[in-house]
Scaffold this active site. Structure first.
Site, PDB file in Angstrom:
ATOM      1  N   ASP A  14     -10.918   2.857   4.126  1.00  0.00           N
ATOM      2  CA  ASP A  14     -11.197   1.419   4.036  1.00  0.00           C
ATOM      3  C   ASP A  14     -12.707   1.172   3.916  1.00  0.00           C
ATOM      4  O   ASP A  14     -13.120   0.066   3.571  1.00  0.00           O
ATOM      5  CB  ASP A  14     -10.698   0.704   5.308  1.00  0.00           C
ATOM      6  CG  ASP A  14      -9.385  -0.031   5.099  1.00  0.00           C
ATOM      7  OD1 ASP A  14      -9.119  -0.456   3.968  1.00  0.00           O
ATOM      8  OD2 ASP A  14      -8.644  -0.184   6.089  1.00  0.00           O
ATOM      9  N   GLN A  20      -4.513  -1.520   9.723  1.00  0.00           N
ATOM     10  CA  GLN A  20      -4.449  -2.846   9.103  1.00  0.00           C
ATOM     11  C   GLN A  20      -5.011  -3.898  10.060  1.00  0.00           C
ATOM     12  O   GLN A  20      -4.653  -3.960  11.231  1.00  0.00           O
ATOM     13  CB  GLN A  20      -2.988  -3.168   8.719  1.00  0.00           C
ATOM     14  CG  GLN A  20      -2.808  -4.447   7.921  1.00  0.00           C
ATOM     15  CD  GLN A  20      -3.473  -4.401   6.540  1.00  0.00           C
ATOM     16  OE1 GLN A  20      -3.628  -3.343   5.943  1.00  0.00           O
ATOM     17  NE2 GLN A  20      -3.880  -5.552   6.031  1.00  0.00           N
ATOM     18  N   LYS A  38       0.844  -1.204   0.000  1.00  0.00           N
ATOM     19  CA  LYS A  38       0.000   0.000   0.000  1.00  0.00           C
ATOM     20  C   LYS A  38       0.881   1.258   0.000  1.00  0.00           C
ATOM     21  O   LYS A  38       0.621   2.214  -0.736  1.00  0.00           O
ATOM     22  CB  LYS A  38      -0.948  -0.008   1.216  1.00  0.00           C
ATOM     23  CG  LYS A  38      -2.044  -1.073   1.098  1.00  0.00           C
ATOM     24  CD  LYS A  38      -2.856  -1.250   2.390  1.00  0.00           C
ATOM     25  CE  LYS A  38      -3.811  -2.428   2.246  1.00  0.00           C
ATOM     26  NZ  LYS A  38      -4.618  -2.682   3.448  1.00  0.00           N
TER      27      LYS A  38
HETATM   28  N1  GUN Z   1      -6.961  -6.859   6.344  1.00  0.00           N
HETATM   29  C1  GUN Z   1      -7.354  -7.593   5.281  1.00  0.00           C
HETATM   30  N2  GUN Z   1      -7.885  -6.803   4.323  1.00  0.00           N
HETATM   31  C2  GUN Z   1      -7.826  -5.534   4.786  1.00  0.00           C
HETATM   32  C3  GUN Z   1      -8.215  -4.280   4.241  1.00  0.00           C
HETATM   33  O1  GUN Z   1      -8.752  -4.163   3.131  1.00  0.00           O
HETATM   34  N3  GUN Z   1      -7.973  -3.193   5.034  1.00  0.00           N
HETATM   35  C4  GUN Z   1      -7.406  -3.315   6.278  1.00  0.00           C
HETATM   36  N4  GUN Z   1      -7.237  -2.191   6.977  1.00  0.00           N
HETATM   37  N5  GUN Z   1      -7.046  -4.469   6.800  1.00  0.00           N
HETATM   38  C5  GUN Z   1      -7.246  -5.570   6.064  1.00  0.00           C
END
Ligand code: GUN
Length: 336
Positions: free
Chosen positions: A162, A139, A95
């Site tokens: 998100d 995350q 990311k």
């Molecule tokens: N863990 C697995 N997928 C995601 C996501 O799309 N965003 C976040 N913040 N954590 C995750």
């Protein structure tokens, strides 16, 4: 000040991709012919999420360049990472790198596994009040002693790129402008760009997580294109799962169980979207692990019209959808 077209040329170099139009993408290089399976289905098309995501990165980078050239601020994403889980480390690193590729700033905030809930809440509040930061992600998963719900609810919905905050989830349910969770949004974008018909189709979503399965089922059933589908949601307590998956025109496999969907569970001509990304140990790779999808690709692909690979299908789309949401946040497109 460089001209926009110069900047764009640079961006092309940075991203190291050749611009190809979608029509060529849909043609031969991504179309597999499997002679051994020709009686079942002459061809299936790989939905190449990696290629599409690179196209989208170029589009986002061009939009950022234009926004900045007109005096806008560079979009900035903050990511909070707790602990040292290998998968989470990799996702967050991707990311952060993607932010750099499209011309965003990013801030990575790390906490040890032992961090308290209140420390994270305080950091989230600090970021909520920081005008330099447009979007914030925490995350997941978080260590067991921290309530994910509490943390998510603390994020300002206007920075919740998100799309996990109940305000954004509620707005999505109501069909209002909102940040949509990145993985389902990325899948909708793949369906849109591959012009896969969803109206009136039977979509079966296997998995009911807040991050993927549930929002996916809502988006597919909403009015629009893609959308207007008849949706069935299956999960671990579903009886006769294979009977249901066999009726799917579009099957979304999102339960996080490697190799769960077999050839027998899929109808001829189905579109199969594999959301699974489980790390399994592997002697074939330097790292000692590889990603495995929820679908047994070699069995299922020959029956499909379209299928996403793992890796290189849904995964890269999740990242560009997050970038898209962050750009919307920087431009105040959702919450004016
Ligand atoms: N863990 C697995 N997928 C995601 C996501 O799309 N965003 C976040 N913040 N954590 C995750």
């Amino acid at each position: 000040m460089p001209k926009l077209c110069d900047t764009k040329n640079e961006l092309h170099k940075v991203l190291k991709v050749k611009t190809q139009c979608l029509t060529s993408l849909r043609a031969s290089p991504f179309t597999k012919k499997k002679s051994t399976h020709q009686q079942i289905n002459k061809m299936y098309q790989i939905i190449d999420g990696k290629k599409i995501s690179e196209d989208i990165k170029l589009e986002i980078a061009a939009e950022v360049a234009e926004f900045v050239a007109k005096g806008g601020k560079k979009p900035c994403l903050a990511a909070i990472l707790v602990g040292n889980d290998g998968g989470s480390e990799t996702y967050v690193a991707h990311k952060v790198k993607a932010c750099e590729q499209v011309g965003f700033d990013s801030v990575l905030i790390r906490f040890p596994e032992t961090v308290s809930e209140i420390e994270i809440i305080e950091k989230v509040k600090e970021i909520n009040n920081d005008n330099k930061i447009d979007g914030l992600i925490v995350q997941l998963p978080l260590p067991k002693h921290i309530s994910e719900e509490k943390i998510i609810e603390t994020i300002n919905p206007e920075k919740d790129v998100d799309g996990f905050h109940p305000i954004n989830v509620g707005r999505m349910l109501a069909g209002m402008p909102c940040y949509v969770s990145a993985t389902p949004f990325g899948i909708m974008e793949l369906l849109r760009r591959f012009k896969i018909e969803t109206a009136g189709k039977h979509c079966v979503v296997v998995g009911r997580s807040n991050i993927v399965g549930r929002p996916m089922s809502i988006l597919l059933s909403q009015k629009g294109n893609p959308g207007d589908a008849t949706v069935t949601v299956c999960h671990s307590r579903t009886k006769n799962l294979a009977e249901i998956t066999k009726t799917a025109d579009i099957l979304i496999a999102a339960m996080g169980k490697p190799d769960f969907i077999t050839g027998e569970m899929v109808k001829n001509g189905a579109v199969v979207i594999d959301v699974g990304t489980t790390r399994v140990s592997s002697a074939e790779t330097k790292s000692g692990w590889k990603l495995k999808g929820d679908v047994i690709f070699n069995e299922v692909a020959p029956k499909c019209s379209y299928i996403t690979p793992v890796p290189g299908g849904v995964g890269p789309m999740t990242i560009v959808s997050l970038l898209g949401n962050t750009l919307k946040a920087a431009k105040r497109e959702i919450y004016a």
